[in-house]
Every structure is written in structure tokens, then in C-alpha cells.
Design a protein around this motif. Structure first.
Motif, short mmCIF file in Angstrom:
data_model
loop_
_atom_site.label_atom_id
_atom_site.label_comp_id
_atom_site.label_asym_id
_atom_site.label_seq_id
_atom_site.Cartn_x
_atom_site.Cartn_y
_atom_site.Cartn_z
N VAL A 104 0.84 -1.21 0.00
CA VAL A 104 0.00 0.00 0.00
C VAL A 104 0.87 1.25 0.00
CG1 VAL A 104 -1.65 1.35 1.35
CG2 VAL A 104 -1.97 -1.11 1.08
N ARG A 105 1.89 1.26 0.83
CA ARG A 105 2.76 2.43 0.90
C ARG A 105 3.43 2.71 -0.44
NH1 ARG A 105 7.91 3.87 1.61
NH2 ARG A 105 8.60 1.69 1.44
N LEU A 106 3.96 1.65 -1.06
CA LEU A 106 4.66 1.84 -2.33
C LEU A 106 3.69 2.25 -3.44
CD1 LEU A 106 7.08 -1.25 -2.23
CD2 LEU A 106 7.66 1.16 -1.83
N THR A 107 2.50 1.64 -3.46
CA THR A 107 1.55 1.93 -4.53
C THR A 107 1.05 3.37 -4.44
OG1 THR A 107 0.87 -0.39 -4.53
CG2 THR A 107 -0.59 1.17 -5.62
N ILE A 108 0.78 3.84 -3.22
CA ILE A 108 0.33 5.24 -3.07
C ILE A 108 1.42 6.21 -3.53
CG2 ILE A 108 -0.28 6.99 -1.36
CD1 ILE A 108 -1.82 4.91 0.15
N ASN A 109 2.67 5.91 -3.20
CA ASN A 109 3.77 6.77 -3.64
C ASN A 109 3.87 6.77 -5.17
OD1 ASN A 109 4.44 7.50 -1.04
ND2 ASN A 109 6.00 5.89 -0.81
N GLN A 110 3.69 5.58 -5.76
CA GLN A 110 3.72 5.49 -7.22
C GLN A 110 2.56 6.26 -7.85
OE1 GLN A 110 3.75 1.25 -7.80
NE2 GLN A 110 5.99 1.11 -7.81
N TYR A 111 1.40 6.20 -7.21
CA TYR A 111 0.24 6.93 -7.72
C TYR A 111 0.48 8.44 -7.64
CZ TYR A 111 -4.46 8.91 -7.97
OH TYR A 111 -5.56 9.66 -8.30
N LYS A 112 1.06 8.89 -6.54
CA LYS A 112 1.37 10.32 -6.40
C LYS A 112 2.37 10.76 -7.47
CE LYS A 112 0.52 10.62 -1.40
NZ LYS A 112 1.15 10.85 -0.07
N ALA A 113 3.25 9.83 -7.82
CA ALA A 113 4.26 10.17 -8.84
C ALA A 113 3.71 10.02 -10.25
CB ALA A 113 5.49 9.29 -8.66
N GLY A 114 2.48 9.51 -10.35
CA GLY A 114 1.88 9.35 -11.67
C GLY A 114 2.34 8.13 -12.41
N VAL A 115 2.95 7.18 -11.71
CA VAL A 115 3.47 5.99 -12.38
C VAL A 115 2.37 4.96 -12.61
CG1 VAL A 115 5.13 4.09 -12.18
CG2 VAL A 115 5.74 6.38 -11.36
N VAL A 116 1.43 4.82 -11.64
CA VAL A 116 0.35 3.85 -11.74
C VAL A 116 -0.99 4.57 -11.62
CG1 VAL A 116 1.74 1.96 -10.82
CG2 VAL A 116 0.39 3.39 -9.25
N SER A 117 -2.07 3.85 -12.01
CA SER A 117 -3.41 4.42 -11.92
C SER A 117 -3.96 4.19 -10.51
CB SER A 117 -4.33 3.79 -12.95
OG SER A 117 -4.54 2.42 -12.64
N TYR A 118 -5.09 4.85 -10.26
CA TYR A 118 -5.69 4.70 -8.92
C TYR A 118 -6.25 3.29 -8.72
CZ TYR A 118 -8.05 5.83 -4.61
OH TYR A 118 -8.44 5.86 -3.29
N LEU A 119 -6.52 2.58 -9.79
CA LEU A 119 -6.99 1.21 -9.66
C LEU A 119 -5.97 0.35 -8.92
CD1 LEU A 119 -9.07 -0.98 -10.33
CD2 LEU A 119 -7.89 -1.32 -12.52
N ASN A 120 -4.71 0.62 -9.14
CA ASN A 120 -3.66 -0.11 -8.42
C ASN A 120 -3.73 0.19 -6.92
OD1 ASN A 120 -2.50 0.59 -11.32
ND2 ASN A 120 -1.51 -1.31 -10.63
N VAL A 121 -4.04 1.45 -6.58
CA VAL A 121 -4.16 1.81 -5.16
C VAL A 121 -5.34 1.08 -4.51
CG1 VAL A 121 -4.55 3.72 -3.56
CG2 VAL A 121 -3.10 4.06 -5.57
N VAL A 122 -6.47 1.08 -5.23
CA VAL A 122 -7.65 0.40 -4.71
C VAL A 122 -7.36 -1.08 -4.47
CG1 VAL A 122 -10.01 -0.31 -5.25
CG2 VAL A 122 -9.25 2.03 -5.75
N THR A 123 -6.71 -1.70 -5.41
CA THR A 123 -6.39 -3.12 -5.28
C THR A 123 -5.46 -3.37 -4.10
OG1 THR A 123 -6.64 -3.42 -7.67
CG2 THR A 123 -5.42 -5.12 -6.45
N ALA A 124 -4.43 -2.55 -3.96
CA ALA A 124 -3.49 -2.73 -2.85
C ALA A 124 -4.15 -2.50 -1.51
CB ALA A 124 -2.30 -1.78 -3.04
N GLN A 125 -4.99 -1.46 -1.43
CA GLN A 125 -5.67 -1.18 -0.17
C GLN A 125 -6.67 -2.28 0.19
OE1 GLN A 125 -7.22 2.80 -0.94
NE2 GLN A 125 -5.58 3.72 0.28
N ALA A 126 -7.40 -2.77 -0.80
CA ALA A 126 -8.36 -3.84 -0.54
C ALA A 126 -7.64 -5.11 -0.07
CB ALA A 126 -9.17 -4.14 -1.79
#
Length: 492
Positions: free
Chosen positions: A419-441
Motif C-alpha cells: 500500500v505504501r509503495l503503490t500510493i507513492n507510485q500513484y502520487k508520482a503518476g506511475v500507476v493508476s488509482y486502480l492499483n491503489v484500490v487493489t493494494a488497499q483492498a
């Protein structure tokens, strides 16, 4: 007469029917799930204290203490034990004679032709007439006693004493069951509290994620779909958190019932289950020791003993019964002179009675008694097998759950890091928010599974202690003297 009493006493030393021997059981030498243990110390050295205190929870301790005082099922079992004691005392009373006192006064009238009375007057003339009224006053003391030649009374006393001991063990089993149910419900309640706390933390994290997507959407960095996805995730978690309230309320009401309080006025303050694992499980010992450490097994065994004694009662019906009756007192026509020597009477004598033909009733009763014994033997052995199964089940559960917990902890750490890495990647624009939702779930599901797993370990610990008898031991059973102590307020 002294010779008769002596013969009766000697014959009373015999009792028909089989002497009791505990049925054998197919108990293994060791538990399959406890193969690492060495031979345990005798069960009578085991701790027979308050087993629930091993968990170190003051609120749990206070609740369990109320079971003995207020639980209605335990009170009903205690009353049933008192009934069984009374029946045992009633059976023992047959050893002694029955003594009764009778006082009576009657005035009666007979037909005119039954009695003629002749009287002579002062002039010397005589007249005759009928006297139809008479008075009768009596005071007598009677006694009767049946010699226990064939051991019928002895076997009946043995049966009722064993039944009372079984009732005492059933009382202990009811107490242990209520205590175990309360502890399991309590730890499940604390597990739900931990889940509620987890949902609260998760909702707070989802709110931050929603605000992040809103800020990025306003800044033109993210699409509106990200905001909708974050909002959906938040609302779903909030709905699931609310649903936990139903489960918590039901558990709280169940605990109220176990402590004998109205559910409407009972409440337990929320307190999440500690993250520490449950305390080490007690030593299971040997399977053969389970026969002495479980009250339900002891109750089943005592029922076998009672049924065995009833066989002797049924067999005694085949033999003649010898009884001795006697009475003494005074009988006269007036109360004034009742206690005088001429009015005295007495009678005493033995009586031998035997049934010559009963259409097969005694044979049927004997076969019924034997069948009841066989039934109780089967139930006893089934109770032993069930106890062994429960110990094996919970030993296996604790072993496997401990292994699962080690893997689950590693998975939880990995999910949090994801979750920590995915949120950082989302903030950097590397991944979409769908990746964040999946990691958090994934992380949330792992957290929830960890809480449930911890609760399951606590419940399994309670169940193992229950399966091992909760520290109870067969030496806690009242002996025959305690059963027959009519005024003994002591509980087993």
C-alpha cells in the motif's frame, strides 16, 4: 426373636446382582496431536483453580464469577442435584424400621338385635332392652421392618447414590459449559471490537485517499473516475463497519444471558482484542486421564454404576421378602381408664411373602434393567470418544492456527508495504488509482483475516481447556456420606 434378627443381619450382608466394575474404554496411549509430550504427572496434581484467569483479563474474570451466582442453567442443575440427594436419602431410609403412632376414639351404633342388656330396678323387677351404642378409645404404637436379605435396599441405595454423584458431575459440567461459552463469546466480542477499530482506521485511511484523488482531480492530474472509485471504496467500508454492530449486539446479549442478567440493561464497554497471542495451552496429559478430568465423562460413568445396581434391585424381586411387624398400646371404652393394665394389648410376628406367579413381569423388569445398563455403557464409551475427539480437534486447531499466524503476519507486513509503495507510485503518476484500490483492498482483507485468526486462537484455547475438563477432577465428586448428608449445604 434375637435369633431371627441375627439371621436377618447375616443374610443382609449378601446382595444379588453383579458388583460394579467400570467398563473398559478404547483409550489410546497418547494423543495424536500431542505426540511431543512426555508422560504427564497424575491428574490430581493439576491446577484445579480458576482456569479463566490464565488469560489475564479482569473483565472476563468478573463475568465468569457471575456464572456461579446468576446463571439459571447452573441453578437448575444445582436444584437437580439436590433432588438426587433427596432420592438417595429416601432409598437409604429403607434400612430402618417404620414407626407410627395411632390414637383413635369411636362411638358406634349396631342393630337392635345384636346386643341385649338386662337391668334390675329398685323394686326387684327386671326389664330387658337392646343397647346399640358403644364407645372405643385406643392408643397404639406400631412398627414394621423389612430385612434386606437379598440386598434390595443396598442395591437401591447404591443406585440412587450413584445417580446423585452423576447429578453432581452434571452440575460441574453445566458450570464448565456456561463458563466456556461465556469465555468464547467474550473473546469473539473483543475480536469484533478489534474489527470495528480496524474499520475505523481503514475508513480514516480511505478518507485521506479520497481527499488525495479530489486534490489531484482539481489540479487536473487525475480523472474523475479516480474520485468516484475512492468514494465507492470509502462508502463500502463504512457500510461494513455499521453491519458489525449487529454481531456485537448479539454477542453482548448472549453474554448477558450467561451471567443471568436482562439483555436490555447489560452492556460491555468496547475494548479491542489484544494483539498478543493467547497464553500457552495447558498440558494435555494422557488420554486415560481424561476419564478423571471431564465431568461429563464422570457423569456418564456414574450412570453406568446406577444402572448396574438397578440390576440387583430387579433380581431381588425373585426372592421372598421377610418383614417383622409389631404393635402395642391400650384399648378401652373410656378415656379415663385407658392407660390401665387390663386395657393393654400387644402383637409381634414375622411375615414371609413371595410371588409365585406374575406373568413374566419380573423377568421383563430384569431384562429391562440389563438393557438400561448396556445403554449406559454405550453412552459412557461414546462420551469418552467424544472427549478424545474434542481434545484432538483443539490441539490440532491450536497447532495449525499458530502456523497460520506466522505466515499471516508476514503477509500482513507485505500488504502494508505494498500500500505504501503503490500510493507513492500513484502520487508520482506511475500507476493508476486502480492499483491503489487493489493494494488497499488486499491490505484491508489481510488485516481483517489477522484479527479473525487471533480471535480463533483465543477461542480454540478456551475450547481446549474445556475439552480437558477445565481443571475439574473426579475427586471433586461427593462421596456416599456427602450425598446422604441431608443438611449438608456444601456444593460439589
Amino acid at each position: 426373636m434375637a435369633m431371627t434378627l441375627a439371621v436377618c443381619t447375616l443374610l443382609g450382608a449378601c446382595a444379588v446382582g453383579p458388583d460394579y466394575v467400570r467398563p473398559d474404554t478404547a483409550a489410546p496411549l497418547a494423543y495424536k496431536e500431542n505426540s511431543g509430550w512426555t508422560v504427564a504427572q497424575p491428574a490430581d496434581t493439576a491446577d484445579r483453580g480458576k482456569w479463566w484467569e490464565v488469560f489475564g483479563d479482569a473483565r472476563l474474570n468478573a463475568l465468569v464469577e457471575q456464572v456461579e451466582i446468576s446463571n439459571q442453567t447452573v441453578k437448575a442443575a444445582a436444584a437437580q442435584y439436590e433432588q438426587a440427594r433427596a432420592l438417595a436419602e429416601s432409598a437409604r431410609a429403607a434400612y430402618f424400621p417404620t414407626i407410627g403412632l395411632n390414637a383413635a376414639a369411636t362411638r358406634s351404633q349396631a342393630g337392635s338385635g345384636l346386643t341385649t342388656r338386662t337391668t334390675t330396678g329398685a323394686s326387684g323387677a327386671s326389664s330387658s332392652g337392646s343397647s346399640s351404642i358403644s364407645n372405643n378409645v385406643s392408643l397404639s404404637l406400631g412398627a414394621s421392618w423389612e430385612a434386606d436379605i437379598w440386598g434390595k435396599v443396598r442395591r437401591a441405595t447404591e443406585a440412587q447414590t450413584s445417580s446423585a454423584q452423576a447429578s453432581a458431575a452434571e452440575l460441574a459440567a453445566a458450570r464448565l459449559s456456561a463458563q466456556g461459552q461465556l469465555a468464547q463469546s467474550y473473546f469473539t466480542l473483543r475480536q469484533v471490537d478489534a474489527q470495528i477499530q480496524l474499520y475505523a482506521d481503514t475508513v480514516a485511511a480511505y478518507q485521506k485517499s479520497l481527499q488525495l484523488t479530489k486534490n489531484r482531480y482539481v489540479g487536473g492530474v487525475s480523472a474523475q473516475a479516480d474520485v468516484v472509485a475512492a468514494d465507492t471504496q470509502l462508502k463500502t467500508a463504512q457500510a461494513q463497519a455499521i453491519n458489525l454492530g449487529v454481531r456485537r449486539a448479539q454477542l453482548e446479549h448472549a453474554i448477558a444471558l450467561l451471567v443471568g442478567q436482562p439483555a436490555s440493561t447489560f452492556s460491555i464497554a468496547p475494548a479491542p482484542l489484544t494483539t498478543a497471542p493467547p497464553p500457552p495451552v495447558p498440558e494435555a496429559g494422557l488420554p486415560s486421564q481424561l476419564l478423571e478430568r471431564r465431568p461429563d465423562v464422570a457423569a456418564a460413568e456414574r450412570q453406568v454404576a446406577a444402572a448396574n445396581a438397578q440390576i440387583g434391585v430387579a433380581k431381588a424381586a425373585y426372592f421372598p421378602a421377610l418383614s417383622l411387624t409389631g404393635s402395642a398400646g391400650y384399648q378401652g371404652s373410656t378415656l379415663a381408664n385407658l392407660l390401665s393394665l387390663p386395657n393393654r394389648f400387644w402383637s409381634i410376628g414375622p411375615q414371609l411373602a413371595a410371588t409365585l406367579f406374575d406373568g413374566g413381569a419380573r423377568d421383563a423388569q430384569s431384562r429391562q434393567a440389563r438393557a438400561v445398563y448396556d445403554q449406559n455403557v454405550a453412552l459412557y464409551r461414546q462420551t469418552v470418544l467424544t472427549g478424545l475427539q474434542e481434545v484432538e480437534d483443539n490441539l490440532a486447531a491450536l497447532r495449525i492456527l499458530e502456523q497460520q499466524a506466522a505466515v499471516q503476519d508476514a503477509a500482513l507486513q507485505a500488504a502494508r508495504e505494498s500500500v505504501r509503495l503503490t500510493i507513492n507510485q500513484y502520487k508520482a503518476g506511475v500507476v493508476s488509482y486502480l492499483n491503489v484500490v487493489t493494494a488497499q483492498a488486499t491490505a484491508f482483507g489481510t488485516e481483517r483475516d489477522s484479527v479473525s485468526l487471533l480471535g480463533s486462537r483465543y477461542v480454540a484455547s478456551v475450547q481446549l481447556i474445556q475439552a480437558l475438563g477445565g481443571g475439574w477432577h473426579a475427586t471433586s465428586l461427593p462421596g456416599a456420606a456427602a450425598v446422604n448428608a441431608a443438611n449438608d449445604p456444601k456444593r460439589p
